[in-house]
Design an enzyme around this catalytic site. Structure first.
Site, PDB file in Angstrom:
ATOM      1  CD  GLU A 259      -1.391  -2.267   2.166  1.00 12.65           C
ATOM      2  OE1 GLU A 259      -0.203  -2.673   2.027  1.00 12.65           O
ATOM      3  OE2 GLU A 259      -2.167  -2.772   2.981  1.00 12.65           O
TER       4      GLU A 259
ATOM      5  CB  CYS B 266      -1.249   0.322   4.919  1.00 14.45           C
ATOM      6  SG  CYS B 266       0.416  -0.373   4.732  1.00 14.45           S
TER       7      CYS B 266
END
Length: 148
Positions: free
Chosen positions: A49, A80
Site C-alpha cells: 500500500e 497503511c
C-alpha cells in the site's frame, strides 16, 4: 483486484509476504501497482500500500490522491490505513480480511473514523477466497520450512 493479485504473486516470487496493491483513477486507469518490498528494500514501511501510494503520488505529481481508488489483496494495517487517509484516497477495496491488524473494519476502521478530518470509503472483503489462498499458501510453506 486481479491486477493486485498479480502484484501479490510477483511479491511471492521475490520472497515477500504476497500482498499486492493497485491504484486507479475514477475512469479505471491504472496509475501505479506494487507488491510488498520489505525484504528487498530492508524497509519496514515498504508494504504494498505504501509503495503504491508513493508511486501514484509521483506519477500524478501530487500528494493528494482524492479521486483514486486503491485495490489491495489484504486489509490494510494501521500504518497503511493511515497513509491512505493522509493521501485522501476516495476508496479502499481490500481482498482478505486481517483479523489481527486490519484497520479498515476488522480490528479498527481508521479511514472511516469520524474523529479524523478526512474520510475514505472502505469496501471488502472482495475476492477474499483468491486473496486468502495465496497468503495461506505462503504461510503454510514458511511454517513447513521452519520445521526442518
Amino acid at each position: 483486484m486481479k491486477l493486485a493479485l498479480n502484484e501479490a504473486r510477483k511479491a511471492l516470487e521475490a520472497g515477500e509476504i504476497p500482498v499486492g496493491a493497485v491504484m486507479m483513477t475514477p475512469d479505471g486507469e491504472v496509475i501505479a501497482a506494487a507488491g510488498n518490498a520489505r525484504e528487498q528494500k530492508q524497509d519496514p514501511t515498504a508494504h504494498a500500500e505504501i509503495e503504491v501510494i508513493r508511486e501514484a503520488a509521483r506519477v500524478l505529481k501530487s500528494r493528494r490522491l482524492s479521486d483514486c481508488t486503491m485495490y489491495v489483496t489484504l486489509e490494510p494495517c494501521p500504518m497503511c490505513a493511515g497513509a491512505a487517509l493522509a493521501a485522501g484516497l476516495k476508496r479502499i477495496v481490500y481482498g482478505a480480511c486481517d483479523a489481527e491488524q486490519g484497520c479498515c473494519g476488522s480490528v479498527y476502521d481508521i479511514p472511516e473514523d469520524p474523529a479524523f478530518h478526512q474520510f475514505s470509503i472502505c469496501d471488502g472483503p472482495f475476492m477474499e477466497k483468491e486473496c486468502r489462498e495465496i497468503l495461506d499458501a505462503f504461510f503454510h510453506q514458511r511454517r513447513k520450512n521452519n520445521k526442518t
